[in-house]
Design an enzyme around this catalytic site. Structure first.
Site, mmCIF file in Angstrom:
data_model
loop_
_atom_site.group_PDB
_atom_site.id
_atom_site.type_symbol
_atom_site.label_atom_id
_atom_site.label_comp_id
_atom_site.label_asym_id
_atom_site.label_seq_id
_atom_site.Cartn_x
_atom_site.Cartn_y
_atom_site.Cartn_z
ATOM 1 N N THR A 203 0.825 -1.166 0.152
ATOM 2 C CA THR A 203 0.009 0.085 0.073
ATOM 3 C C THR A 203 0.952 1.311 -0.047
ATOM 4 O O THR A 203 1.951 1.302 0.315
ATOM 5 C CB THR A 203 -0.905 0.133 1.182
ATOM 6 O OG1 THR A 203 -1.821 1.032 1.111
ATOM 7 C CG2 THR A 203 -0.239 0.041 2.578
ATOM 8 N N GLY A 204 0.097 2.447 -0.538
ATOM 9 C CA GLY A 204 1.194 3.728 -0.262
ATOM 10 C C GLY A 204 2.180 3.720 -0.944
ATOM 11 O O GLY A 204 2.580 3.476 -2.308
ATOM 12 N N TYR B 105 6.289 8.996 17.503
ATOM 13 C CA TYR B 105 6.465 9.040 15.975
ATOM 14 C C TYR B 105 7.618 9.422 15.605
ATOM 15 O O TYR B 105 8.508 8.841 14.824
ATOM 16 C CB TYR B 105 5.293 9.486 15.245
ATOM 17 C CG TYR B 105 5.485 9.429 13.561
ATOM 18 C CD1 TYR B 105 5.539 8.147 13.327
ATOM 19 C CD2 TYR B 105 5.453 10.512 13.139
ATOM 20 C CE1 TYR B 105 5.579 8.150 11.800
ATOM 21 C CE2 TYR B 105 5.497 10.604 11.741
ATOM 22 C CZ TYR B 105 5.692 9.347 10.945
ATOM 23 O OH TYR B 105 5.779 9.235 9.480
#
Length: 337
Positions: free
Chosen positions: A24-25, A179
């Protein structure tokens, strides 16, 4: 005007590439581009169903290019045992490995633990990828010259810091901060690993792909604040498509201009400098020792010794309690399905 994003089309026939989160992505667009150039691409992610859907889509979109070679190998980055199993399964195939693209990750999720007891961003984005790199390093080195490891980091590294006393977020936690920590550690690992394999024909790089419209935004849909920020950013049109977001990754992986150029950091397909905190060698070494002692039991130390990487000493557990982490399993939402 936006940045010019481009990379050369090169012949990758006979080359093997692993792309974590290649279903994905940015990871999908990276896997597709490498397959288009002729590489044998391994998509490493959790879900076989989603991987097979991605593979069929790649074959359909590249149908005019002829036969493409893309396969799936299962990997759950929230489990160190799964990361070890992935490397064992790959090695058992007897394939070389010319490109290792460490792309999968999560962003700005709620505080939680993996099955190994580590904070989710720390393990999924960074620690499991470090384990995979170490266990595959002997294969990568033997596949050269010009084998490459590419860490897909982020500008969020600017907000990160290495704080051994609060790696699990038990003292204080912010979604973007942790993050950022994981993305900072990815860049720092580029430096401490490159030092240990300097001049062997394997180069390690890191990059910021830009602000990209990918499924990673699903990780923080429970947060009204971050959901609002995402929607506003999308509405003003500053997010790149995954195809454009993958350009810097692909350029770092295949551009002949960067052959033998070690520890490069990219943004907008150009070499630049990462955040200053990522470049502090003393802190890099502390992170190396801290990280290795968390994954020591999952590392194939014989293979690692064969490439000349000296192992850190085993810590005094009485004086290194902060490295142990807590245990407990929680449900995860990641973009590395």
């Amino acid at each position: 005007m936006g940045a010019r994003l481009s990379y050369p089309e090169v012949d990758l026939k006979g080359k093997v590439a692993v792309v974590t989160g290649g279903n994905t992505g940015i990871g999908y667009e990276t896997a597709k581009a490498l397959a288009r150039m002729g590489a044998h691409v391994v998509i490493a992610c959790r879900s076989q169903e989603r991987a097979q859907q991605a593979i069929e889509r790649i074959k359909l979109e590249l149908s005019e290019a002829g036969e493409v070679n893309v396969e799936f190998v299962q990997l759950d980055l929230s489990s160190l045992q799964s990361a070890r199993d992935f490397t064992d399964n790959f090695i058992a195939k007897g394939l070389p490995l010319h490109l290792l693209i460490l792309n999968a990750g999560i962003a700005a999720v709620e505080l939680g633990r993996t099955v190994d007891g580590h904070e989710k961003h720390f393990q999924i984005n960074y620690l499991s990828h470090l384990l995979i790199t170490l266990n595959l390093m002997s294969v990568i080195k033997s596949s050269g010259p010009d084998a490459r490891i590419v860490n897909v980091s982020s500008y969020a590294a600017t907000f990160g810091k290495f704080d051994p006393s609060n790696m699990d977020g038990s003292q204080r936690y912010s979604r973007m901060g942790f993050y950022g920590n994981s993305k900072l550690f990815q860049i720092m690992s580029m430096y401490f690993l490159q030092r240990r394999i300097a001049g062997c024909g394997v180069t390690i790089s890191s990059l910021h792909p830009g602000a990209v419209d990918t499924e990673i935004s699903r990780n923080f849909q429970d947060s009204t604040f971050w959901k609002t920020v995402t929607n506003v950013v999308k509405s003003v049109g500053v997010l790149r498509s995954p195809e454009k977001g993958a350009a810097t990754t692909i350029n770092a992986a295949v551009n002949p201009e960067f052959k033998d150029m070690e520890a490069l950091y990219f943004e907008n397909c150009k070499v630049t400098q990462p955040v200053r905190s990522a470049r502090d060698e003393a802190t890099q070494e502390r992170l190396w020792e801290y990280s290795f002692n968390l994954i020591r039991e999952y590392v194939d130390t014989g293979r690692l010794a064969s490439v000349g990487i000296e192992l850190p000493s085993i810590p005094d557990t009485e004086n290194n309690h902060e490295a142990t982490g807590s245990t407990g399993e929680q449900n995860l939402t990641t973009t590395e399905d």
